[in-house]
Design an enzyme around this catalytic site. Sequence first.
Site, short mmCIF file in Angstrom:
data_model
loop_
_atom_site.label_atom_id
_atom_site.label_comp_id
_atom_site.label_asym_id
_atom_site.label_seq_id
_atom_site.Cartn_x
_atom_site.Cartn_y
_atom_site.Cartn_z
CB SER A 97 4.92 50.42 28.01
OG SER A 97 3.85 51.15 27.46
N GLY A 100 1.85 45.34 28.20
CA GLY A 100 0.69 45.73 28.99
C GLY A 100 -0.42 46.31 28.15
NE ARG A 101 1.69 51.61 25.84
CZ ARG A 101 2.07 52.80 25.41
NH1 ARG A 101 1.77 53.18 24.19
NH2 ARG A 101 2.74 53.60 26.20
CD GLU A 123 3.02 36.69 41.20
OE1 GLU A 123 2.88 37.92 41.10
OE2 GLU A 123 3.59 36.14 42.15
#
Length: 179
Positions: A97, A100-101, A123
């Site tokens: 997380s 991703g942030r 990827e």
Amino acid sequence: MILSDRTIRQLLRQKTLGIQPLDDGQIQPASVDIRLGDTYSIAEETSAGIVYLDSEVRYRTIRAQSYLLLPGQFVLATTMEYFRLPNDLTAFVEGRSSIGRLGLFIQNAGWVDPGFEGEITLELYNASRSAIELRAGRRVGQLVFARMDAPAQNPYRGKYQGQRGATGSRIAQDLELQK
């Protein structure tokens, strides 16, 4: 059923599940943190500017301790860890997380099949407006393991078995098999 940290440790002790190298701190309550390796692959541009799904794609592969991923850029990377899954476990990659942030999208193209052995190709896509520095050894995602209801009749023995380094698409091999 998703495996707990207790079960993951037990399978590692029994050598039923293999993860090398692995620090105990990577084992989370329901996953194992995965770290970036030092290999990156970038698809080479074609003269037509089009990637055809029925043609072989060429990659430029580099080894580096760090890589600068530009905004909107896509790159293949590898895990530092080499995995060996038994025939009754599957796994999937989830991004962290906190990563991703920042706009770094991390995945792999599907399940890690039962019987798979090798490093996992990730990827990576930079969805932010700033470059993101990738560093070997950085925790970027997690591998979540699930036990199957029975061992696979045909465990994975495919074209990516035993892979090391960021491995590009081998879609052209699928096309050869279809002929």
